[in-house]
Design a protein around this motif. Structure first.
Motif, PDB file in Angstrom:
ATOM      1  N   HIS A  60       0.808  -1.227   0.000  1.00  0.00           N
ATOM      2  CA  HIS A  60       0.000   0.000   0.000  1.00  0.00           C
ATOM      3  C   HIS A  60       0.835   1.268   0.000  1.00  0.00           C
ATOM      4  CE1 HIS A  60       1.045  -0.092   4.256  1.00  0.00           C
ATOM      5  NE2 HIS A  60       0.600   1.151   4.356  1.00  0.00           N
ATOM      6  N   THR A  61       2.142   1.165   0.275  1.00  0.00           N
ATOM      7  CA  THR A  61       2.990   2.354   0.267  1.00  0.00           C
ATOM      8  C   THR A  61       3.596   2.620  -1.105  1.00  0.00           C
ATOM      9  OG1 THR A  61       4.951   1.084   0.928  1.00  0.00           O
ATOM     10  CG2 THR A  61       3.605   2.035   2.699  1.00  0.00           C
ATOM     11  N   GLY A  62       3.418   1.707  -2.047  1.00  0.00           N
ATOM     12  CA  GLY A  62       3.945   1.894  -3.394  1.00  0.00           C
ATOM     13  C   GLY A  62       3.056   2.803  -4.229  1.00  0.00           C
ATOM     14  N   PHE A  63       3.481   3.052  -5.442  1.00  0.00           N
ATOM     15  CA  PHE A  63       2.742   3.929  -6.353  1.00  0.00           C
ATOM     16  C   PHE A  63       1.333   3.397  -6.629  1.00  0.00           C
ATOM     17  CE2 PHE A  63       2.092   3.906 -11.120  1.00  0.00           C
ATOM     18  CZ  PHE A  63       1.320   5.049 -11.158  1.00  0.00           C
ATOM     19  N   LYS A  64       1.246   2.188  -7.194  1.00  0.00           N
ATOM     20  CA  LYS A  64      -0.075   1.612  -7.472  1.00  0.00           C
ATOM     21  C   LYS A  64      -0.845   1.355  -6.182  1.00  0.00           C
ATOM     22  CE  LYS A  64       0.524  -1.976 -10.237  1.00  0.00           C
ATOM     23  NZ  LYS A  64       0.151  -3.132 -11.086  1.00  0.00           N
ATOM     24  N   GLY A  65      -0.122   0.929  -5.144  1.00  0.00           N
ATOM     25  CA  GLY A  65      -0.778   0.648  -3.880  1.00  0.00           C
ATOM     26  C   GLY A  65      -1.418   1.878  -3.264  1.00  0.00           C
ATOM     27  N   THR A  66      -0.768   3.025  -3.391  1.00  0.00           N
ATOM     28  CA  THR A  66      -1.338   4.256  -2.837  1.00  0.00           C
ATOM     29  C   THR A  66      -2.603   4.658  -3.589  1.00  0.00           C
ATOM     30  OG1 THR A  66       0.859   5.018  -2.131  1.00  0.00           O
ATOM     31  CG2 THR A  66      -0.878   6.664  -2.268  1.00  0.00           C
TER      32      THR A  66
ATOM     33  N   SER B  71       8.408   0.500   4.244  1.00  0.00           N
ATOM     34  CA  SER B  71       8.453   1.950   4.048  1.00  0.00           C
ATOM     35  C   SER B  71       8.873   2.229   2.613  1.00  0.00           C
ATOM     36  CB  SER B  71       9.444   2.593   5.006  1.00  0.00           C
ATOM     37  OG  SER B  71       9.035   2.432   6.346  1.00  0.00           O
ATOM     38  N   PRO B  72       8.369   3.288   2.011  1.00  0.00           N
ATOM     39  CA  PRO B  72       8.765   3.607   0.632  1.00  0.00           C
ATOM     40  C   PRO B  72      10.273   3.810   0.534  1.00  0.00           C
ATOM     41  CG  PRO B  72       6.863   4.916   1.299  1.00  0.00           C
ATOM     42  CD  PRO B  72       7.364   4.239   2.531  1.00  0.00           C
ATOM     43  N   ALA B  73      10.819   3.440  -0.635  1.00  0.00           N
ATOM     44  CA  ALA B  73      12.273   3.454  -0.808  1.00  0.00           C
ATOM     45  C   ALA B  73      12.792   4.756  -1.409  1.00  0.00           C
ATOM     46  CB  ALA B  73      12.691   2.280  -1.682  1.00  0.00           C
ATOM     47  N   THR B  74      11.910   5.661  -1.806  1.00  0.00           N
ATOM     48  CA  THR B  74      12.346   6.893  -2.458  1.00  0.00           C
ATOM     49  C   THR B  74      11.820   8.102  -1.702  1.00  0.00           C
ATOM     50  OG1 THR B  74      10.388   6.998  -3.898  1.00  0.00           O
ATOM     51  CG2 THR B  74      12.304   5.776  -4.715  1.00  0.00           C
ATOM     52  N   THR B  75      12.371   9.256  -2.042  1.00  0.00           N
ATOM     53  CA  THR B  75      11.860  10.535  -1.561  1.00  0.00           C
ATOM     54  C   THR B  75      11.777  11.475  -2.765  1.00  0.00           C
ATOM     55  OG1 THR B  75      12.913  10.225   0.597  1.00  0.00           O
ATOM     56  CG2 THR B  75      12.253  12.463   0.013  1.00  0.00           C
ATOM     57  N   PRO B  76      10.587  12.063  -3.049  1.00  0.00           N
ATOM     58  CA  PRO B  76       9.340  11.909  -2.303  1.00  0.00           C
ATOM     59  C   PRO B  76       8.650  10.591  -2.647  1.00  0.00           C
ATOM     60  CG  PRO B  76       8.973  13.291  -4.216  1.00  0.00           C
ATOM     61  CD  PRO B  76      10.444  12.982  -4.198  1.00  0.00           C
ATOM     62  N   THR B  77       7.518  10.351  -1.981  1.00  0.00           N
ATOM     63  CA  THR B  77       6.651   9.226  -2.303  1.00  0.00           C
ATOM     64  C   THR B  77       5.207   9.695  -2.284  1.00  0.00           C
ATOM     65  OG1 THR B  77       6.299   8.493  -0.020  1.00  0.00           O
ATOM     66  CG2 THR B  77       8.234   7.621  -1.177  1.00  0.00           C
ATOM     67  N   LEU B  78       4.397   9.089  -3.107  1.00  0.00           N
ATOM     68  CA  LEU B  78       2.977   9.437  -3.114  1.00  0.00           C
ATOM     69  C   LEU B  78       2.336   9.069  -1.776  1.00  0.00           C
ATOM     70  CD1 LEU B  78       0.588  10.565  -4.676  1.00  0.00           C
ATOM     71  CD2 LEU B  78       0.208   8.275  -5.626  1.00  0.00           C
ATOM     72  N   HIS B  79       2.798   7.974  -1.179  1.00  0.00           N
ATOM     73  CA  HIS B  79       2.273   7.555   0.118  1.00  0.00           C
ATOM     74  C   HIS B  79       2.414   8.670   1.147  1.00  0.00           C
ATOM     75  CE1 HIS B  79       1.345   4.959   3.526  1.00  0.00           C
ATOM     76  NE2 HIS B  79       2.496   5.280   4.085  1.00  0.00           N
ATOM     77  N   ALA B  80       3.586   9.294   1.207  1.00  0.00           N
ATOM     78  CA  ALA B  80       3.815  10.373   2.163  1.00  0.00           C
ATOM     79  C   ALA B  80       3.096  11.650   1.745  1.00  0.00           C
ATOM     80  CB  ALA B  80       5.313  10.630   2.302  1.00  0.00           C
ATOM     81  N   LEU B  81       3.113  11.956   0.454  1.00  0.00           N
ATOM     82  CA  LEU B  81       2.473  13.183  -0.027  1.00  0.00           C
ATOM     83  C   LEU B  81       0.967  13.161   0.194  1.00  0.00           C
ATOM     84  CD1 LEU B  81       4.366  13.662  -3.423  1.00  0.00           C
ATOM     85  CD2 LEU B  81       4.634  15.071  -1.365  1.00  0.00           C
ATOM     86  N   ALA B  82       0.354  11.984   0.021  1.00  0.00           N
ATOM     87  CA  ALA B  82      -1.102  11.879   0.124  1.00  0.00           C
ATOM     88  C   ALA B  82      -1.587  11.657   1.548  1.00  0.00           C
ATOM     89  CB  ALA B  82      -1.606  10.743  -0.777  1.00  0.00           C
ATOM     90  N   GLY B  83      -0.710  11.175   2.449  1.00  0.00           N
ATOM     91  CA  GLY B  83      -1.140  10.888   3.816  1.00  0.00           C
ATOM     92  C   GLY B  83      -1.927   9.596   3.887  1.00  0.00           C
ATOM     93  N   THR B  84      -2.252   9.184   5.097  1.00  0.00           N
ATOM     94  CA  THR B  84      -2.902   7.885   5.301  1.00  0.00           C
ATOM     95  C   THR B  84      -4.322   8.012   5.863  1.00  0.00           C
ATOM     96  OG1 THR B  84      -1.892   7.703   7.498  1.00  0.00           O
ATOM     97  CG2 THR B  84      -0.704   6.711   5.644  1.00  0.00           C
TER      98      THR B  84
END
Length: 356
Positions: A20-26, A45-58
């Protein structure tokens, strides 16, 4: 027109979503939450910065566990708490070139990770459906250029492809040995090359274009003449969700489906995608052909025939390949100009589901 997910079906459904923290997963967990599902995520945890998971929140998720898919005890605990109706397995090592550098880890994650998930799911009582996401690259590709159908031979010349083909076999074994006798329906989904906003993965075409644009650098393109079955992330997820509905309801007449653009569309090469994304973002063409550089082998031609998905689910890609490219480019362009990532995702989900 393609069928769309049934909100009445998804409302209140407990969904265990790996990756769920990946691109398609988010994108998947945002759309599922908007459909009313109670989504529990499980991923690293996502392996890059930035990530859509972090940008979009949970916000909107029921719960999440940050852990390795190969951790049987963590998986069992998370599944027990979630008690899912549906499992959507998207966690994977999904990069072809990394698979050459880390073949053992790639097989371990993609095969044993899938097996550990299926093993941990065996005691669940509420579970009705499992969908394991693999890839368009599971087929033994003879470079003929024809579009593969679900009954074609599985295989893989690179560790990523081979690991995903092996995951298909492992899933079929668990389905026949353990889940079918319990009335749990298990399927595999083979999606084409996915485009969409918020993908910041390493070594992928559109994220590489965005990174090069932000850094003001010239982009290296390894195989500009190679063709792939390009599709927007929302088209791909729409297929996954419809397949989950059919599996849950016991109406799925097949156990594996392709999701990709229509074979009637002209095949689009990598170089065209790169130029189109740059143009849509208001950039000049700033990529160079590095195909002569020594590198791991990648297939030149790859295509899927998604006709079975239309016959079984009334699914077909709503967006053409050129529209998918444009939607992805507009997302990145608006994001780099300061627009909110979650709002951009929600806006494109709304446009997609309303047929715009």
């Amino acid at each position: 027109m393609s069928q769309l997910p049934d909100q009445r079906f998804w409302s209140g459904k407990r969904v265990f979503l790996t990756g769920h923290t990946g691109f398609k997963g988010t994108w998947a967990r945002i759309w599922l939450s908007r459909l009313g599902a109670e989504v529990t995520g499980y991923a690293l945890s996502p392996a890059t910065t930035p990530t859509l998971h972090a940008l979009a929140g949970t916000s909107g998720m029921a719960a999440e566990t940050i852990a390795d898919i190969r951790s049987g005890s963590a998986l069992a605990d998370a599944l027990r708490v979630c008690d899912p109706d549906i499992i959507l397995h998207m966690a994977a090592q999904s990069l072809v070139r990394r698979s050459y550098l880390e073949p053992v880890d790639t097989f371990d994650v993609n095969v044993m990770g899938t097996i550990r998930l299926l093993e941990a799911a065996r005691p669940l009582e509420a579970l009705k459906a499992i969908l394991v996401v693999t890839t368009d690259k599971v087929y033994s590709n003879d470079e003929s250029g024809r579009h593969f159908v679900e009954t074609d031979r599985l295989g893989g010349h690179d560790p990523y492809s081979g690991s995903k083909a092996a995951a298909e076999i492992a899933t079929a074994t668990y389905r026949d040995s353990f889940f079918r006798p319990k009335g749990v329906h298990v399927g595999t989904a083979r999606g084409g090359n996915v485009l969409g906003g918020g993908d910041f993965s390493e070594d992928r075409l559109v994220p590489d274009i965005v990174r090069a644009a932000i850094a003001g650098q010239i982009l290296d393109i390894r195989n500009p003449l190679a063709t792939r079955p390009w599709q927007h992330v929302l088209d791909c997820l729409n297929g996954y969700f419809l397949f989950c509905e059919a599996l849950y309801n016991g109406t799925a007449s097949v156990e594996a489906l392709n999701f990709g653009p229509s074979p009637d569309e002209a095949q689009i090469p990598v170089g065209f995608v790169a130029s189109s994304v740059q143009a849509a973002m208001g950039l000049g063409q700033t990529w160079q052909d590095t195909s002569a550089v020594d590198k791991p082998r990648e297939m030149h031609a790859l295509g899927l025939d998604p006709g079975e998905a239309y016959r079984c689910l009334s699914w077909r890609a709503k967006l053409s390949q050129t529209e998918a490219i444009d939607w992805a480019a507009r997302w990145y362009d608006q994001w780099r100009r300061g627009e909110d990532a979650l709002s951009l995702v929600a806006g494109q989900i709304d446009a997609f589901t309303k047929g715009s």
